[in-house]
Design an enzyme around this catalytic site. Structure first.
Site: not given
Length: 202
Positions: A104, A154, A185
């Site tokens: 991320s 996501d 995610h």
């Protein structure tokens, strides 16, 4: 910028073993991937820094003004600082290949570093990255092994932008591998298997 620029957990590599940098996601810290990095490749050195930006108490590696909206000037400064930090650690272990992976926000700063300093990393794992800008060409990435993982649903990293990033690395001549699932995610086990394959396969 030296090796003390970030608060980090570190472990030196065994002789000739790779040095692995691990970059956490928003709200994580230096512990998030330290043990995982050690499990991926026993004997490897590990550098797991804590992001030095606070977003309402959550550690990050650069500022943003909204979900998916980056402070590009801050990103440029933080990218330069992190690249210098990586280079300083790399200089301490001249016989070690240098690998990096991030999730991320950690994947985003790592991707930005590879775009600006393609010479620093031999292998790179980007887990659920979001690169909302069109990067300039980086032909120095030719031959670099790059893994990109993602979820097609996501909500934080739209699939079309992931596809564009995969294509961009391929256009630079990087050896690109992917691990895609139909979820969101979250990091799933096949992604970790792919990451281990990235760091262990000759």
């Amino acid at each position: 910028m030296g090796t003390e620029s970030y608060h980090a957990l570190t472990r030196p590599p065994e002789s000739g073993a790779p040095l692995i940098f691990a970059f956490h996601g928003t709200g994580g810290d230096e512990t998030q991937f330290f043990e995982i990095a050690g499990q991926l490749l026993p004997g490897a050195g590990i550098v797991s820094p804590r992001g030095d930006v606070s977003e309402m108490g959550a550690a990050r590696f650069f500022r943003r003004t909204g979900e998916g909206v980056y402070d590009m000037e801050d990103l440029a400064r933080r990218t330069e600082a992190l690249a210098s930090y990586v280079a300083a650690h790399k200089a301490l272990h001249p016989g070690s290949p240098v690998y990096g992976f991030g999730y991320s926000n950690g994947a985003n700063i790592l991707a930005s570093v590879t775009m600006e300093r393609p010479d620093l990393f031999d292998r790179v794992g980007l887990l659920h990255p979001l690169i909302p800008w069109a990067p300039d060409a980086a032909p120095g990435l030719a031959g670099t092994r790059v893994l990109i993982t993602a979820g097609r649903r996501d909500p934080m990293c739209p699939w079309p932008l992931t596809e564009r990033l995969i294509g961009w690395y391929a256009e630079q001549g990087a050896e690109v591998a992917t691990e895609i699932h139909d979820g969101g995610h979250e990091v799933r086990q096949p992604e970790l298997v792919a990451l281990q394959r990235l760091v262990t396969t000759d």
